[in-house]
Enzyme design. Structure first.
Site, PDB file in Angstrom:
ATOM      1  N   THR A  16       0.820  -1.207   0.000  1.00  0.00           N
ATOM      2  CA  THR A  16       0.000   0.000   0.000  1.00  0.00           C
ATOM      3  C   THR A  16       0.853   1.257   0.000  1.00  0.00           C
ATOM      4  O   THR A  16       0.404   2.318  -0.424  1.00  0.00           O
ATOM      5  CB  THR A  16      -0.936   0.023   1.225  1.00  0.00           C
ATOM      6  OG1 THR A  16      -0.138  -0.088   2.413  1.00  0.00           O
ATOM      7  CG2 THR A  16      -1.921  -1.106   1.179  1.00  0.00           C
ATOM      8  N   SER A 111       8.330   5.714   5.893  1.00  0.00           N
ATOM      9  CA  SER A 111       7.352   6.430   6.707  1.00  0.00           C
ATOM     10  C   SER A 111       7.708   6.426   8.186  1.00  0.00           C
ATOM     11  O   SER A 111       8.738   6.954   8.586  1.00  0.00           O
ATOM     12  CB  SER A 111       5.952   5.859   6.474  1.00  0.00           C
ATOM     13  OG  SER A 111       4.975   6.654   7.106  1.00  0.00           O
ATOM     14  N   HIS A 112       6.881   5.797   9.012  1.00  0.00           N
ATOM     15  CA  HIS A 112       7.034   5.822  10.463  1.00  0.00           C
ATOM     16  C   HIS A 112       7.929   4.700  10.965  1.00  0.00           C
ATOM     17  O   HIS A 112       8.098   4.544  12.175  1.00  0.00           O
ATOM     18  CB  HIS A 112       5.661   5.695  11.112  1.00  0.00           C
ATOM     19  CG  HIS A 112       4.890   4.500  10.622  1.00  0.00           C
ATOM     20  ND1 HIS A 112       4.411   4.430   9.338  1.00  0.00           N
ATOM     21  CD2 HIS A 112       4.551   3.331  11.213  1.00  0.00           C
ATOM     22  CE1 HIS A 112       3.791   3.266   9.168  1.00  0.00           C
ATOM     23  NE2 HIS A 112       3.872   2.583  10.280  1.00  0.00           N
ATOM     24  N   LYS A 124       8.618   4.491  -3.024  1.00  0.00           N
ATOM     25  CA  LYS A 124       7.229   4.559  -3.475  1.00  0.00           C
ATOM     26  C   LYS A 124       7.174   5.454  -4.704  1.00  0.00           C
ATOM     27  O   LYS A 124       7.885   6.463  -4.777  1.00  0.00           O
ATOM     28  CB  LYS A 124       6.343   5.131  -2.365  1.00  0.00           C
ATOM     29  CG  LYS A 124       4.877   5.285  -2.741  1.00  0.00           C
ATOM     30  CD  LYS A 124       4.031   5.744  -1.558  1.00  0.00           C
ATOM     31  CE  LYS A 124       4.307   7.173  -1.164  1.00  0.00           C
ATOM     32  NZ  LYS A 124       3.300   7.698  -0.210  1.00  0.00           N
ATOM     33  N   ASP A 275       5.628  12.212  11.757  1.00  0.00           N
ATOM     34  CA  ASP A 275       6.398  10.972  11.672  1.00  0.00           C
ATOM     35  C   ASP A 275       7.598  11.108  10.744  1.00  0.00           C
ATOM     36  O   ASP A 275       7.992  12.211  10.363  1.00  0.00           O
ATOM     37  CB  ASP A 275       5.498   9.830  11.217  1.00  0.00           C
ATOM     38  CG  ASP A 275       5.065   9.971   9.760  1.00  0.00           C
ATOM     39  OD1 ASP A 275       4.912  11.120   9.304  1.00  0.00           O
ATOM     40  OD2 ASP A 275       4.886   8.948   9.078  1.00  0.00           O
ATOM     41  N   ASP A 277       8.270  10.614   7.516  1.00  0.00           N
ATOM     42  CA  ASP A 277       8.202  11.312   6.235  1.00  0.00           C
ATOM     43  C   ASP A 277       7.207  12.461   6.230  1.00  0.00           C
ATOM     44  O   ASP A 277       6.942  13.051   5.182  1.00  0.00           O
ATOM     45  CB  ASP A 277       7.881  10.335   5.107  1.00  0.00           C
ATOM     46  CG  ASP A 277       6.486   9.745   5.202  1.00  0.00           C
ATOM     47  OD1 ASP A 277       5.977   9.603   6.329  1.00  0.00           O
ATOM     48  OD2 ASP A 277       5.903   9.396   4.156  1.00  0.00           O
ATOM     49  N   ASP A 279       3.877  12.644   6.878  1.00  0.00           N
ATOM     50  CA  ASP A 279       2.483  12.547   6.430  1.00  0.00           C
ATOM     51  C   ASP A 279       1.512  12.202   7.557  1.00  0.00           C
ATOM     52  O   ASP A 279       0.304  12.270   7.359  1.00  0.00           O
ATOM     53  CB  ASP A 279       2.334  11.563   5.267  1.00  0.00           C
ATOM     54  CG  ASP A 279       2.729  10.131   5.610  1.00  0.00           C
ATOM     55  OD1 ASP A 279       3.173   9.884   6.741  1.00  0.00           O
ATOM     56  OD2 ASP A 279       2.611   9.263   4.723  1.00  0.00           O
ATOM     57  N   ARG A 280       2.031  11.869   8.715  1.00  0.00           N
ATOM     58  CA  ARG A 280       1.143  11.541   9.836  1.00  0.00           C
ATOM     59  C   ARG A 280       1.190  12.640  10.897  1.00  0.00           C
ATOM     60  O   ARG A 280       2.099  13.453  10.921  1.00  0.00           O
ATOM     61  CB  ARG A 280       1.533  10.205  10.458  1.00  0.00           C
ATOM     62  CG  ARG A 280       1.412   9.051   9.490  1.00  0.00           C
ATOM     63  CD  ARG A 280       1.770   7.732  10.141  1.00  0.00           C
ATOM     64  NE  ARG A 280       1.688   6.656   9.169  1.00  0.00           N
ATOM     65  CZ  ARG A 280       1.215   5.441   9.415  1.00  0.00           C
ATOM     66  NH1 ARG A 280       0.796   5.134  10.629  1.00  0.00           N
ATOM     67  NH2 ARG A 280       1.167   4.526   8.472  1.00  0.00           N
ATOM     68  N   THR A 342      -7.937   0.783   3.347  1.00  0.00           N
ATOM     69  CA  THR A 342      -6.762   1.481   3.857  1.00  0.00           C
ATOM     70  C   THR A 342      -5.781   1.739   2.715  1.00  0.00           C
ATOM     71  O   THR A 342      -5.544   0.883   1.872  1.00  0.00           O
ATOM     72  CB  THR A 342      -6.086   0.651   4.952  1.00  0.00           C
ATOM     73  OG1 THR A 342      -6.991   0.533   6.059  1.00  0.00           O
ATOM     74  CG2 THR A 342      -4.798   1.292   5.425  1.00  0.00           C
ATOM     75  N   GLU A 361      -7.326   8.704   7.936  1.00  0.00           N
ATOM     76  CA  GLU A 361      -7.135   7.323   8.340  1.00  0.00           C
ATOM     77  C   GLU A 361      -6.851   7.271   9.832  1.00  0.00           C
ATOM     78  O   GLU A 361      -6.223   8.186  10.387  1.00  0.00           O
ATOM     79  CB  GLU A 361      -5.968   6.692   7.580  1.00  0.00           C
ATOM     80  CG  GLU A 361      -6.182   6.613   6.088  1.00  0.00           C
ATOM     81  CD  GLU A 361      -5.003   5.978   5.359  1.00  0.00           C
ATOM     82  OE1 GLU A 361      -5.235   5.367   4.308  1.00  0.00           O
ATOM     83  OE2 GLU A 361      -3.867   6.087   5.857  1.00  0.00           O
ATOM     84  N   GLU A 362      -7.266   6.179  10.454  1.00  0.00           N
ATOM     85  CA  GLU A 362      -7.047   6.042  11.893  1.00  0.00           C
ATOM     86  C   GLU A 362      -5.570   5.971  12.258  1.00  0.00           C
ATOM     87  O   GLU A 362      -5.198   6.201  13.391  1.00  0.00           O
ATOM     88  CB  GLU A 362      -7.761   4.794  12.423  1.00  0.00           C
ATOM     89  CG  GLU A 362      -7.416   3.499  11.703  1.00  0.00           C
ATOM     90  CD  GLU A 362      -6.028   2.992  11.965  1.00  0.00           C
ATOM     91  OE1 GLU A 362      -5.552   3.149  13.100  1.00  0.00           O
ATOM     92  OE2 GLU A 362      -5.408   2.455  11.041  1.00  0.00           O
ATOM     93  N   SER A 363      -4.722   5.665  11.280  1.00  0.00           N
ATOM     94  CA  SER A 363      -3.292   5.542  11.534  1.00  0.00           C
ATOM     95  C   SER A 363      -2.599   6.900  11.506  1.00  0.00           C
ATOM     96  O   SER A 363      -1.460   7.018  11.073  1.00  0.00           O
ATOM     97  CB  SER A 363      -2.652   4.597  10.517  1.00  0.00           C
ATOM     98  OG  SER A 363      -2.938   5.022   9.191  1.00  0.00           O
ATOM     99  N   LYS A 374      -1.625  12.216   2.610  1.00  0.00           N
ATOM    100  CA  LYS A 374      -1.912  12.707   3.946  1.00  0.00           C
ATOM    101  C   LYS A 374      -0.806  13.685   4.339  1.00  0.00           C
ATOM    102  O   LYS A 374       0.295  13.625   3.817  1.00  0.00           O
ATOM    103  CB  LYS A 374      -2.033  11.561   4.938  1.00  0.00           C
ATOM    104  CG  LYS A 374      -0.965  10.498   4.887  1.00  0.00           C
ATOM    105  CD  LYS A 374      -1.340   9.345   5.810  1.00  0.00           C
ATOM    106  CE  LYS A 374      -0.353   8.187   5.723  1.00  0.00           C
ATOM    107  NZ  LYS A 374      -0.644   7.304   4.570  1.00  0.00           N
ATOM    108  N   ARG A 494      -3.480  -5.919  12.999  1.00  0.00           N
ATOM    109  CA  ARG A 494      -4.098  -4.740  13.605  1.00  0.00           C
ATOM    110  C   ARG A 494      -5.542  -5.088  13.976  1.00  0.00           C
ATOM    111  O   ARG A 494      -6.300  -5.614  13.153  1.00  0.00           O
ATOM    112  CB  ARG A 494      -4.075  -3.553  12.652  1.00  0.00           C
ATOM    113  CG  ARG A 494      -2.669  -3.143  12.196  1.00  0.00           C
ATOM    114  CD  ARG A 494      -2.684  -1.714  11.653  1.00  0.00           C
ATOM    115  NE  ARG A 494      -1.498  -1.373  10.896  1.00  0.00           N
ATOM    116  CZ  ARG A 494      -0.313  -1.062  11.401  1.00  0.00           C
ATOM    117  NH1 ARG A 494      -0.148  -1.092  12.710  1.00  0.00           N
ATOM    118  NH2 ARG A 494       0.702  -0.726  10.621  1.00  0.00           N
TER     119      ARG A 494
END
Length: 541
Positions: A16, A111-112, A124, A275, A277, A279-280, A342, A361-363, A374, A494
């Site tokens: 993803t 990412s994270h 990506k 995070d 990168d 995006d969170r 997701t 998203e919940e993440s 995001k 999860r």
């Protein structure tokens, strides 16, 4: 141009969020080159195309960027835009792709996930709209990885990534651009910086943890220099290749110092983090943690207070595991609510079609139609805009929101690095039991429905099946089970737990207490302990 012979390498199927593996895997001969070449072989691009390259600054970024530039030169690109120091946050990369009309971009990030020589790396590809490649493209990339016979590059020295300017690599023009300037200018167009500056001058305080990740330079420029927060508001602001030895995931475990600050005696008014990168996001008020699901709903309910959204929202989209709190806001606003699998790429078609404005998203990922990713700092700035206009605390805004819409008590339990066989066995057994679950009771909860979530895109008609297992109970509570594709070792299970408390109910409860029966039911339904040997999750968010 030099063609280097190669052969397919197993396991290069992007998930993803692209291809993620350990650094030592990516450092193997031909590994990164094979994957990049397959991207160049299959993606759509016009003559004289522009490619954007940047990453989160983690270990191995510079090495792969230099090689990607040499390969882009050999594969017919006319121009490459690369972030200074090799750095571009993921939302900033999306903005650069869109702003400069690039055909796409390579985002080098896990990412994270942790960074360093023994940790994680990722690549990506984002398409021309600035968003992650859709499944049709990632599948084509994967198929090409199974048949590749050569990759191409030009012989050239490394370029200076740290100095803004233009360099020629073969026939390719490489421009090193300011990583921060274009993004900061965009944020200033979206939000009422004057109102936020006035609130800061009036005493609004905050603490932002950049986690030694990519958002440090962005946060210092915007929060401290443009908005006037005190120097030192941004903590851990220098990006490091290993994120300072920490895990750049903005949650209560890995951002515990921020939580301690925000729940301490001398807490500032507002706390936030982002995070690896960028995006969170993590949102914490004085003495209150706002879950990502609630944050999405509260941002959507108050977005009209920011200039960019003053005309209202076209729709709200959320991933299926995200709580239904945003759905209730959409209903009140009289706009559509979309439930997708997701993965931010599923929001892309809705945003491009003008059917949604805000997604989440919940993440801990939230964003809008300003880019196609995001965006952690965007969420932080929208919160600041709301605080500045409403002149209330985070706790007051949350309490008023729940009093109007009810409260979705919510948590995610992650069981990380599980043996893949055990995780797959759990999911297979649970899938087989779905049809028999309705009518059964667990911990006093009666199952109303159970299914495997599938999605048909309302714009392009594409179908995505098996996107998570849902168990819905009478009264509105639910449990979702899903194997994550963002890890690099074993499998991550999860488990998403949600209990809806309507208006007039207990809206000030303690989340673990409100979810206790669901936690017990989840183990009984899926046999988590029996399959995995785990009695507790690795992380709770």
């Amino acid at each position: 141009m030099v063609a280097r012979p190669t052969q397919p390498i197993a396991g290069q199927k992007p998930g993803t969020s692209g291809l993620r593996k350990k650094v030592k895997v990516f450092a193997q001969p031909n590994y990164a080159e094979n994957f990049i070449q397959t991207v160049f072989d299959v993606v759509e691009r016009p003559e004289n195309a522009t490619l954007v390259i940047g990453g989160d600054g983690r270990y191995h970024n510079r090495t792969v960027i230099q090689q990607a530039i040499r390969m882009a030169a050999a594969n017919g690109y006319a121009r490459v835009l690369v972030g200074q120091g090799g750095i571009l946050s993921t939302p900033a990369a999306s903005n650069v792709i869109r702003q400069y009309g690039a055909s796409g971009g390579l985002v080098l990030s896990a990412s994270h996930n942790p960074g360093g020589p023994d940790e994680d790396f990722g690549i990506k590809y984002n398409i021309a709209n600035g968003g992650p490649a859709p499944e049709s493209v990632t599948e084509a990339i994967y198929q090409r990885t199974c048949e590749i016979t050569e990759w191409r590059m030009v012989e050239a020295d490394d370029i200076d990534l740290d100095t803004i300017g233009t360099t020629q690599v073969g026939g390719l023009t490489v421009e090193v651009i300011d990583s921060v300037a274009d993004y900061a200018a965009l944020m200033e167009k979206l939000f009422d910086f004057d109102a936020i500056r006035a609130a800061v001058a009036g005493g609004l305080t905050m603490s932002f943890d950049a986690m030694h990740a990519v958002t440090g330079p962005y946060a210092r420029e915007i929060l401290e220099k443009r908005l006037g927060f005190a120097e030192g508001t941004v903590k851990n602001g220098v990006p490091l290749e290993d994120f300072g030895g920490h895990h750049p995931d903005p949650n209560a475990v890995h951002a515990h110092e921020l939580f301690e600050t925000m729940f301490g005696v001398a807490a500032p008014d507002f706390g936030a983090a982002s995070d690896g990168d960028g995006d969170r996001n993590l949102i914490v008020g004085k003495g209150i943690f706002v879950t990502p699901s609630d944050s999405l709903a509260m941002l959507a309910a108050n977005a009209h207070l920011a200039p960019a959204y003053a005309g209202g929202l076209k729709g709200i989209a959320r991933s299926m595991p995200t709580s239904a709190a945003a759905d209730r806001v959409a209903e009140a606003l009289g706009i559509p609510a979309y439930e997708t699998p997701t993965g931010w790429k599923f929001f892309g078609t809705l945003l491009d079609a003008g059917m949604a404005t805000i997604c989440g998203e919940e993440s801990a990922g939230t964003g809008s139609d300003h880019v196609r990713e995001k965006d952690g700092l965007w969420a932080v700035l929208l919160w600041l805009n709301i605080l500045a206009v409403r002149k209330q605390s985070v706790a007051q805004i949350a309490e008023e929101h729940w009093a109007k819409f009810g409260r979705n008590y919510y948590a995610r339990h992650d069981y990380e690095a599980l043996p893949t066989e055990a995780a797959n066995a759990l999911v297979a057994e649970l899938t087989a039991s779905l049809a028999s679950l309705p009518g059964q009771s667990f911990s006093g909860l009666t199952v109303a429905e159970a299914d495997s979530f599938g999605y048909t895109d309302p714009v392009d008609g594409s179908v995505s099946l098996n996107q998570g297992l849902r168990v819905l109970f009478e009264g509105g509570s639910r449990i979702v089970f899903r194997l994550s594709g963002t890890g690099t070792e074993g499998a991550t299970l999860r488990v998403y737990l949600e209990r809806y408390e309507p208006v007039g109910g207990d809206l000030a409860g303690h989340t673990p207490d409100k979810l206790a029966d669901l936690i017990t039911a989840a183990d009984a339904i899926a046999g988590i302990t029996r399959h995995t040997g785990r009695t507790e999750p690795t992380v709770i968010t």
